[in-house]
Design a protein around this motif. Structure first.
Motif, PDB file in Angstrom:
ATOM      1  N   PRO A 116      -7.451 -13.030   5.793  1.00 28.34           N
ATOM      2  CA  PRO A 116      -6.391 -12.375   6.553  1.00 28.34           C
ATOM      3  C   PRO A 116      -5.281 -11.904   5.607  1.00 28.34           C
ATOM      4  N   PHE A 117      -4.679 -10.785   5.950  1.00 29.46           N
ATOM      5  CA  PHE A 117      -3.636 -10.231   5.095  1.00 29.46           C
ATOM      6  C   PHE A 117      -2.673  -9.402   5.920  1.00 29.46           C
ATOM      7  N   THR A 118      -1.531  -9.131   5.317  1.00 25.90           N
ATOM      8  CA  THR A 118      -0.510  -8.276   5.897  1.00 25.90           C
ATOM      9  C   THR A 118      -0.385  -7.046   5.008  1.00 25.90           C
ATOM     10  N   ILE A 119      -0.247  -5.885   5.628  1.00 27.05           N
ATOM     11  CA  ILE A 119      -0.060  -4.643   4.860  1.00 27.05           C
ATOM     12  C   ILE A 119       1.391  -4.206   4.984  1.00 27.05           C
ATOM     13  N   ILE A 120       1.972  -3.849   3.861  1.00 20.32           N
ATOM     14  CA  ILE A 120       3.297  -3.244   3.844  1.00 20.32           C
ATOM     15  C   ILE A 120       3.145  -1.877   3.202  1.00 20.32           C
ATOM     16  N   ASP A 121       3.473  -0.842   3.969  1.00 18.73           N
ATOM     17  CA  ASP A 121       3.343   0.540   3.501  1.00 18.73           C
ATOM     18  C   ASP A 121       4.591   0.932   2.718  1.00 18.73           C
ATOM     19  N   LEU A 122       4.438   1.090   1.429  1.00 15.75           N
ATOM     20  CA  LEU A 122       5.561   1.403   0.549  1.00 15.75           C
ATOM     21  C   LEU A 122       6.051   2.834   0.697  1.00 15.75           C
ATOM     22  N   SER A 123       5.297   3.674   1.391  1.00 18.67           N
ATOM     23  CA  SER A 123       5.723   5.059   1.581  1.00 18.67           C
ATOM     24  C   SER A 123       6.695   5.210   2.747  1.00 18.67           C
ATOM     25  N   VAL A 124       6.898   4.135   3.507  1.00 18.35           N
ATOM     26  CA  VAL A 124       7.835   4.147   4.625  1.00 18.35           C
ATOM     27  C   VAL A 124       9.219   3.782   4.097  1.00 18.35           C
ATOM     28  N   SER A 125      10.200   4.618   4.393  1.00 13.10           N
ATOM     29  CA  SER A 125      11.543   4.407   3.837  1.00 13.10           C
ATOM     30  C   SER A 125      12.145   3.062   4.230  1.00 13.10           C
ATOM     31  N   ALA A 126      11.797   2.550   5.392  1.00 16.44           N
ATOM     32  CA  ALA A 126      12.317   1.247   5.819  1.00 16.44           C
ATOM     33  C   ALA A 126      11.833   0.110   4.916  1.00 16.44           C
ATOM     34  N   ASN A 127      10.779   0.351   4.152  1.00 12.75           N
ATOM     35  CA  ASN A 127      10.230  -0.674   3.261  1.00 12.75           C
ATOM     36  C   ASN A 127      10.731  -0.534   1.826  1.00 12.75           C
ATOM     37  N   ALA A 128      11.860   0.121   1.645  1.00 16.47           N
ATOM     38  CA  ALA A 128      12.432   0.301   0.304  1.00 16.47           C
ATOM     39  C   ALA A 128      12.642  -1.025  -0.428  1.00 16.47           C
ATOM     40  N   PRO A 129      13.112  -2.087   0.241  1.00 18.05           N
ATOM     41  CA  PRO A 129      13.242  -3.367  -0.473  1.00 18.05           C
ATOM     42  C   PRO A 129      11.903  -3.883  -1.002  1.00 18.05           C
ATOM     43  N   ALA A 130      10.832  -3.677  -0.244  1.00 15.77           N
ATOM     44  CA  ALA A 130       9.503  -4.094  -0.709  1.00 15.77           C
ATOM     45  C   ALA A 130       9.083  -3.262  -1.915  1.00 15.77           C
ATOM     46  N   ARG A 131       9.380  -1.959  -1.885  1.00 14.90           N
ATOM     47  CA  ARG A 131       9.053  -1.089  -3.013  1.00 14.90           C
ATOM     48  C   ARG A 131       9.802  -1.535  -4.268  1.00 14.90           C
TER      49      ARG A 131
ATOM     50  N   SER B  21       0.831  -1.200   0.000  1.00 16.49           N
ATOM     51  CA  SER B  21       0.000   0.000   0.000  1.00 16.49           C
ATOM     52  C   SER B  21       0.868   1.253   0.000  1.00 16.49           C
ATOM     53  N   THR B  22       0.242   2.373  -0.314  1.00 18.26           N
ATOM     54  CA  THR B  22       0.926   3.661  -0.176  1.00 18.26           C
ATOM     55  C   THR B  22       0.327   4.462   0.967  1.00 18.26           C
ATOM     56  N   GLY B  23      -0.362   3.776   1.879  1.00 19.80           N
ATOM     57  CA  GLY B  23      -0.860   4.407   3.092  1.00 19.80           C
ATOM     58  C   GLY B  23      -2.339   4.717   3.067  1.00 19.80           C
ATOM     59  N   ASP B  24      -2.790   5.339   4.155  1.00 24.01           N
ATOM     60  CA  ASP B  24      -4.210   5.639   4.340  1.00 24.01           C
ATOM     61  C   ASP B  24      -4.745   6.674   3.365  1.00 24.01           C
ATOM     62  N   GLY B  25      -3.877   7.412   2.704  1.00 24.28           N
ATOM     63  CA  GLY B  25      -4.312   8.407   1.738  1.00 24.28           C
ATOM     64  C   GLY B  25      -4.689   7.813   0.390  1.00 24.28           C
ATOM     65  N   CYS B  26      -4.410   6.550   0.200  1.00 23.11           N
ATOM     66  CA  CYS B  26      -4.732   5.869  -1.060  1.00 23.11           C
ATOM     67  C   CYS B  26      -6.098   5.201  -0.918  1.00 23.11           C
ATOM     68  N   ARG B  27      -7.100   5.780  -1.573  1.00 21.24           N
ATOM     69  CA  ARG B  27      -8.451   5.238  -1.403  1.00 21.24           C
ATOM     70  C   ARG B  27      -8.585   3.827  -1.945  1.00 21.24           C
ATOM     71  N   TRP B  28      -7.837   3.478  -2.998  1.00 21.85           N
ATOM     72  CA  TRP B  28      -7.928   2.120  -3.549  1.00 21.85           C
ATOM     73  C   TRP B  28      -7.268   1.123  -2.616  1.00 21.85           C
ATOM     74  N   CYS B  29      -6.219   1.553  -1.916  1.00 18.75           N
ATOM     75  CA  CYS B  29      -5.586   0.689  -0.910  1.00 18.75           C
ATOM     76  C   CYS B  29      -6.554   0.436   0.237  1.00 18.75           C
ATOM     77  N   VAL B  30      -7.195   1.494   0.699  1.00 19.11           N
ATOM     78  CA  VAL B  30      -8.155   1.386   1.803  1.00 19.11           C
ATOM     79  C   VAL B  30      -9.324   0.485   1.394  1.00 19.11           C
ATOM     80  N   ARG B  31      -9.831   0.665   0.193  1.00 18.72           N
ATOM     81  CA  ARG B  31     -10.970  -0.148  -0.268  1.00 18.72           C
ATOM     82  C   ARG B  31     -10.572  -1.609  -0.447  1.00 18.72           C
ATOM     83  N   THR B  32      -9.355  -1.848  -0.935  1.00 17.86           N
ATOM     84  CA  THR B  32      -8.881  -3.223  -1.094  1.00 17.86           C
ATOM     85  C   THR B  32      -8.816  -3.918   0.260  1.00 17.86           C
ATOM     86  N   CYS B  33      -8.241  -3.251   1.249  1.00 16.82           N
ATOM     87  CA  CYS B  33      -8.140  -3.829   2.594  1.00 16.82           C
ATOM     88  C   CYS B  33      -9.522  -4.066   3.194  1.00 16.82           C
ATOM     89  N   ALA B  34     -10.438  -3.129   2.990  1.00 18.01           N
ATOM     90  CA  ALA B  34     -11.804  -3.296   3.505  1.00 18.01           C
ATOM     91  C   ALA B  34     -12.488  -4.490   2.851  1.00 18.01           C
TER      92      ALA B  34
END
Length: 88
Positions: free
Chosen positions: A29-44, A8-21
């Protein structure tokens, strides 16, 4: 058990929010990885370089290079729910 990861790109992404909902509503069940967090650069890098996506959300099932999609796809979430129910 099937594992689902939502990149995801965080709570500001309406499609991310709708997908999770939609995943929650389907009981998946799912895991969210926020790609806007610098620590998640490998995931990005995985999402952009390995999978080739440039837009979020990206949903990956079982870390399978063949079973993933980008965008809000309730049709694919329903198919996944059906697949999970059939394997139970």
């Amino acid at each position: 058990m099937i594992s689902v990861t939502v990149y995801s790109t965080g709570d500001g992404c309406r499609w991310c929010v709708r997908t999770c909902a939609c995943l929650r509503q389907a009981g998946i069940p799912f895991t969210i990885i926020d790609l806007s967090v610098s620590a998640n650069a490998p995931a990005r890098e995985f999402v952009t370089d390995d999978l080739g996506y440039s837009a979020a959300p990206v949903v990956v099932v079982d870390q399978d290079q063949r079973h993933h999609w980008s965008g809000f796809r309730p049709d694919l979430i329903q198919q996944l729910s059906t697949r999970i129910e059939a394997s139970s």
